[in-house]
Design an enzyme around this catalytic site. Structure first.
Site, PDB file in Angstrom:
ATOM      1  N   HIS A 115       5.535  -0.772  -3.656  1.00 36.87           N
ATOM      2  CA  HIS A 115       5.981  -0.178  -2.401  1.00 36.87           C
ATOM      3  C   HIS A 115       7.451  -0.505  -2.140  1.00 36.87           C
ATOM      4  CE1 HIS A 115       1.620  -0.187  -2.056  1.00 36.87           C
ATOM      5  NE2 HIS A 115       1.746   0.774  -1.158  1.00 36.87           N
ATOM      6  N   ASP A 130       5.744   3.544  -3.306  1.00 40.31           N
ATOM      7  CA  ASP A 130       5.232   4.352  -2.199  1.00 40.31           C
ATOM      8  C   ASP A 130       5.918   4.013  -0.877  1.00 40.31           C
ATOM      9  OD1 ASP A 130       3.464   5.253  -4.082  1.00 40.31           O
ATOM     10  OD2 ASP A 130       1.688   4.324  -3.190  1.00 40.31           O
TER      11      ASP A 130
END
Length: 342
Positions: free
Chosen positions: A311, A162
């Protein structure tokens, strides 16, 4: 001279013979009216009327402006316009009340096996679509997909990243994935795509999947608390920049922080996307995260069909970069294949 004296005497007699006024209360305030005043005359004289209550649809639009017409009562009861008023009578206007149409659920059994929406696993099941809609308007309030059977989970795992594209960390993560022949899914932020399109192009060229992670990652308020128009533009603007730069629109959406409700699912579906969540979260974004903690948290929770939330953006993500090779090795030692989500 005598005639002049008689005029005031006659007027005095007439005033003395006129019946005294009665006191009525209108909207909580006293007023004086003649004894022969009717209910209808008082309503006209004091401009008494009740506002109508509206019937609204589930989105707040008016279905019927006079669904509840309201009432004007005399001493708490309905009265005819010709009713004579008496001393102490009370007139009260009760406005109609706005109301919202009811809802109903429509259940549709979908054909075949498919992932859930929101999706927490790579597994597939027989699924039913539950649509909540306005009973009168038919406008959709929410859409929920519910499994009707047990999920069949494949021997596969999805690594998802992400908050990119992010200079440095996104490229380093992509380099590790390519070197180790592993596929993954990148949920990208729209304004960062616009700023760093070459990173996203490299991810696409490497066979990675690209998902929508909103335009600018709103957190306050939470994504599912955004106004409808803002929620829509957060999704559509990112889709538009991906289409403009790379010629395709994503089919996957992940809201910032995983904020979720039926409205998020409905809005995403309107753009042809399903909502993807996760079942493994090593919290690699935490300042206290280390290579060892990330590897341990991922591998201790992995199972067939898992979706891992990592992430590549929002910061340098150095701990995630150092942990990634060990995560890939560990997943493969379990006999599981790494796949990109489609």
């Amino acid at each position: 001279m005598m005639a002049a004296l008689l005029v005031p005497l006659v007027l005095a007699v007439e005033l003395h013979d006129r019946p005294p006024p009665v006191t009525i209360v209108v909207g909580g305030r006293p007023h004086y009216v003649r004894q022969d005043t009717t209910f209808g005359q008082a309503l006209r004289e004091f401009h008494v009327r009740a506002s109508s209550g509206r019937l609204l649809d589930v989105e707040g639009d008016v279905l019927n402006p006079k669904a509840d017409p309201g009432r004007v009562l005399l001493n708490g009861s309905a009265a005819g316009a010709s009713t004579l008023l008496a001393d102490g009578d009370q007139i009260v206007a009760l406005d109609g009340v706005d109301s919202t149409e009811g809802t109903r659920k429509v259940v549709t059994n979908l054909k075949g096996r498919r992932p859930g929406d929101p999706q927490f696993t790579l597994g597939t099941a027989r699924v039913e679509k539950v649509t909540t809609e306005g009973r009168i308007s038919g406008k959709v309030v929410s859409i929920v997909y519910r499994p009707r059977s047990k999920f069949d989970k494949p021997p596969e795992v999805a690594l998802t990243f992400d908050d990119g594209p992010w200079p440095g960390s996104s490229r380093q993560i992509l380099s590790i994935l390519e070197r180790m022949h592993a596929k993954a899914t990148f949920f990208v932020i729209g304004y960062l795509v616009d700023r760093y399109p070459e990173i996203v192009q490299a991810e696409i060229d490497a066979g990675m999947a690209i998902g929508n992670h909103s335009w600018d990652h709103p957190i306050t308020p939470l994504f599912n608390q955004l106004e409808p128009h803002r929620m829509q533009t957060e999704m559509s603007n990112t889709n538009d920049v991906l289409f403009r730069m790379f010629g395709s629109r994503p089919t996957l959406f992940r809201s910032p922080g995983g904020s979720l409700d039926g409205r998020v699912i409905k809005t995403a579906e309107g753009f042809g996307m399903r909502v993807v969540q996760w079942d493994v979260d090593p919290r690699d974004w935490s300042p206290s995260a280390t290579k060892a903690s990330i590897v341990r948290n991922v591998l201790s929770h992995i199972k067939p069909g898992s979706i891992v939330d990592l992430h590549d953006g929002g910061g340098p993500q150095s701990a995630t970069i150092r942990a990634l090779p060990a995560i890939i090795h560990g997943i493969r030692k379990m006999g599981l294949k790494l796949v990109a989500m489609r």
